[in-house]
Design a protein around this motif. Structure first.
Motif, PDB file in Angstrom:
ATOM      1  N   UNK A 101      21.073 104.337  52.517  1.00  0.00           N
ATOM      2  CA  UNK A 101      22.242 105.150  52.818  1.00  0.00           C
ATOM      3  C   UNK A 101      22.769 105.814  51.553  1.00  0.00           C
ATOM      4  N   UNK A 102      23.597 106.796  51.748  1.00  0.00           N
ATOM      5  CA  UNK A 102      24.272 107.507  50.672  1.00  0.00           C
ATOM      6  C   UNK A 102      23.289 108.111  49.678  1.00  0.00           C
ATOM      7  N   UNK A 103      23.548 107.901  48.406  1.00  0.00           N
ATOM      8  CA  UNK A 103      22.763 108.533  47.348  1.00  0.00           C
ATOM      9  C   UNK A 103      22.024 107.487  46.515  1.00  0.00           C
ATOM     10  N   UNK A 104      21.416 106.495  47.158  1.00  0.00           N
ATOM     11  CA  UNK A 104      20.689 105.454  46.440  1.00  0.00           C
ATOM     12  C   UNK A 104      19.449 106.037  45.774  1.00  0.00           C
ATOM     13  N   UNK A 105      19.225 105.669  44.537  1.00  0.00           N
ATOM     14  CA  UNK A 105      18.075 106.151  43.790  1.00  0.00           C
ATOM     15  C   UNK A 105      17.141 104.998  43.453  1.00  0.00           C
ATOM     16  N   UNK A 106      15.906 105.337  43.131  1.00  0.00           N
ATOM     17  CA  UNK A 106      14.901 104.327  42.783  1.00  0.00           C
ATOM     18  C   UNK A 106      15.355 103.507  41.580  1.00  0.00           C
ATOM     19  N   UNK A 107      15.931 104.169  40.570  1.00  0.00           N
ATOM     20  CA  UNK A 107      16.326 103.485  39.340  1.00  0.00           C
ATOM     21  C   UNK A 107      17.685 102.805  39.433  1.00  0.00           C
TER      22      UNK A 107
END
Length: 64
Positions: A20-26
Motif C-alpha cells: 500500500x501507499x508508497x512503499x519502496x524496495x529499500x
C-alpha cells in the motif's frame, strides 16, 4: 515499471508492488510525508525530472 519519486530529494526508488501507499524496495521513503512522494514510471522520472536513481534500489544508482 513504476517507481516512487521523492520530490524533496529528486530521487527515484523502486516501488514495492503489492504494497500500500508508497512503499519502496529499500524502505527509504517510509518516513517521508505522502505529499512529497509521487508514483511515476521510472524512465519518465529520470528523463523528465532528471531524478537520480536510489543506490539501494538500482545497481547504477547513487546515494542511500
Amino acid at each position: 515499471m513504476d517507481g516512487v519519486l521523492n520530490e524533496t530529494t529528486n530521487k527515484i526508488h523502486k516501488y514495492e508492488a503489492g504494497r500500500s501507499d508508497f512503499q519502496t524496495v529499500c524502505g527509504a521513503t517510509s518516513h517521508v510525508a505522502h505529499e512529497h512522494l509521487r508514483l511515476i514510471p521510472i524512465e519518465r522520472a529520470v528523463t523528465d525530472t532528471d531524478a537520480n536513481r536510489c543506490g539501494r534500489c538500482f545497481s547504477d544508482g547513487d546515494g542511500y
